[in-house]
Design an enzyme around this catalytic site. Structure first.
Site, PDB file in Angstrom:
ATOM      1  N   ASP A   1       0.758  -1.047  -0.086  1.00 19.05           N
ATOM      2  CA  ASP A   1      -0.037  -0.051   0.011  1.00 19.05           C
ATOM      3  C   ASP A   1       0.882   1.228  -0.092  1.00 19.05           C
ATOM      4  O   ASP A   1       0.570   2.381  -0.644  1.00 19.05           O
ATOM      5  CB  ASP A   1      -1.041   0.080   1.190  1.00 19.05           C
ATOM      6  CG  ASP A   1      -2.072   0.539   0.776  1.00 19.05           C
ATOM      7  OD1 ASP A   1      -2.953   0.343   0.024  1.00 19.05           O
ATOM      8  OD2 ASP A   1      -2.394   1.813   1.297  1.00 19.05           O
TER       9      ASP A   1
ATOM     10  N   GLU B   1      -9.403  -3.356  -6.201  1.00 22.09           N
ATOM     11  CA  GLU B   1      -9.458  -3.289  -4.489  1.00 22.09           C
ATOM     12  C   GLU B   1      -9.596  -4.661  -3.767  1.00 22.09           C
ATOM     13  O   GLU B   1      -8.973  -5.074  -3.026  1.00 22.09           O
ATOM     14  CB  GLU B   1     -10.790  -2.506  -4.217  1.00 22.09           C
ATOM     15  CG  GLU B   1     -10.382  -0.868  -4.435  1.00 22.09           C
ATOM     16  CD  GLU B   1      -9.292  -0.270  -3.474  1.00 22.09           C
ATOM     17  OE1 GLU B   1      -8.537  -0.998  -2.736  1.00 22.09           O
ATOM     18  OE2 GLU B   1      -9.079   1.007  -3.697  1.00 22.09           O
TER      19      GLU B   1
ATOM     20  N   GLU C   1     -11.109   6.072  -2.447  1.00 20.72           N
ATOM     21  CA  GLU C   1     -11.518   6.897  -1.334  1.00 20.72           C
ATOM     22  C   GLU C   1     -12.778   6.321  -0.611  1.00 20.72           C
ATOM     23  O   GLU C   1     -12.925   5.968   0.371  1.00 20.72           O
ATOM     24  CB  GLU C   1     -11.512   8.287  -1.630  1.00 20.72           C
ATOM     25  CG  GLU C   1     -10.485   8.831  -2.211  1.00 20.72           C
ATOM     26  CD  GLU C   1      -9.251   8.941  -1.315  1.00 20.72           C
ATOM     27  OE1 GLU C   1      -9.071   9.641  -0.477  1.00 20.72           O
ATOM     28  OE2 GLU C   1      -8.231   8.243  -1.384  1.00 20.72           O
TER      29      GLU C   1
END
Ligand SMILES: Cc1ncc(C[n+]2csc(CCO)c2C)c(N)n1
Length: 215
Positions: A46, A203, A138
């Site tokens: 990440d 994701e 987000e």
């Protein structure tokens, strides 16, 4: 009332959106039981993501069609370059991940995928395309973080990863991102849908891959 454009995109991304938000990684993070190996594998990847993310934010600053939006992206870029970077460094310390160890680890497929899609969106020089990717990275994170039960885990590595993605500033920013995409996205519906769906898949794959390496 017609459905919001962002809601339509999110619905179109099902069942992958829910698979990401309800992922084993998220469940274990909420209960504070993610193993150090899995957490380290996840955070190392990440942290790489952040560099390309700033490129994408730069593209948002460059392509936004209002001064107000440019200011918001600018403030957000400042915050991301400050606070979050210290979280990673403190977490790596706590997990015993040295700089040398990090350097020796290569990018996973989903990390490569994120770097590529963020670069690709930035290169379109299209504000709606940039917003489509930003909305997923987000909003999907706010979605899982906001579901965390109280009290948060005692381990700061887990607890701060949750609060970084669920705090008043971040909620506000996600609300702003959605309003922007609702406003400008419909004019480039096909491009937005393509970027949005591909990012949601990444994701889910990104969470999967933390277990593939860390276990
Ligand atoms: C795979 C992955 N997807 C989304 C995020 C969320 N995220 C990425 S950059 C950023 C801005 C600063 O917090 C946020 C919230 C993540 N961390 N990792």
């Amino acid at each position: 009332m017609t459905e919001r454009f962002t809601e339509t995109l999110k619905n179109a991304s099902e069942p992958t959106w829910s698979a990401a938000v309800g992922h084993r990684f998220v469940r274990e993070l909420h209960e504070g039981s993610v193993s150090d190996r899995v957490m380290a594998a996840y955070l190392v990847q990440d942290h790489r993501f952040l560099d390309s993310f700033l490129t994408l934010l730069g593209a948002a600053i460059a392509t936004a069609d209002t001064f107000e939006a440019r200011l918001r992206f600018g403030r957000f870029a400042g915050m991301v370059s400050g606070e979050e970077n210290t979280y990673f460094l403190r977490a790596f310390d706590a997990l015993g991940v040295t700089e040398e160890a990090r350097a020796a680890i290569s990018d996973t497929k989903p990390t490569e995928g994120f770097k590529a899609i963020m670069r690709q969106a930035a290169e379109t020089r299209s504000y709606p395309a940039v917003l489509a990717v930003l909305n997923v990275v987000e909003w999907l994170y706010l979605d899982w973080a906001a579901r965390a039960p109280q009290p948060l885990p005692g381990n700061f590595v887990h607890a701060e990863w949750i609060t970084l993605h669920d705090n008043p500033f971040f909620r506000d920013f996600v609300a702003f991102l959605r309003e922007e995409l609702d406003r400008v996205g419909p004019s480039e519906e096909k491009t937005c849908t393509d970027f949005f769906l591909r990012t949601v898949t990444l994701e889910r794959d990104f969470f999967d891959s933390a277990f593939e390496i860390g276990e």
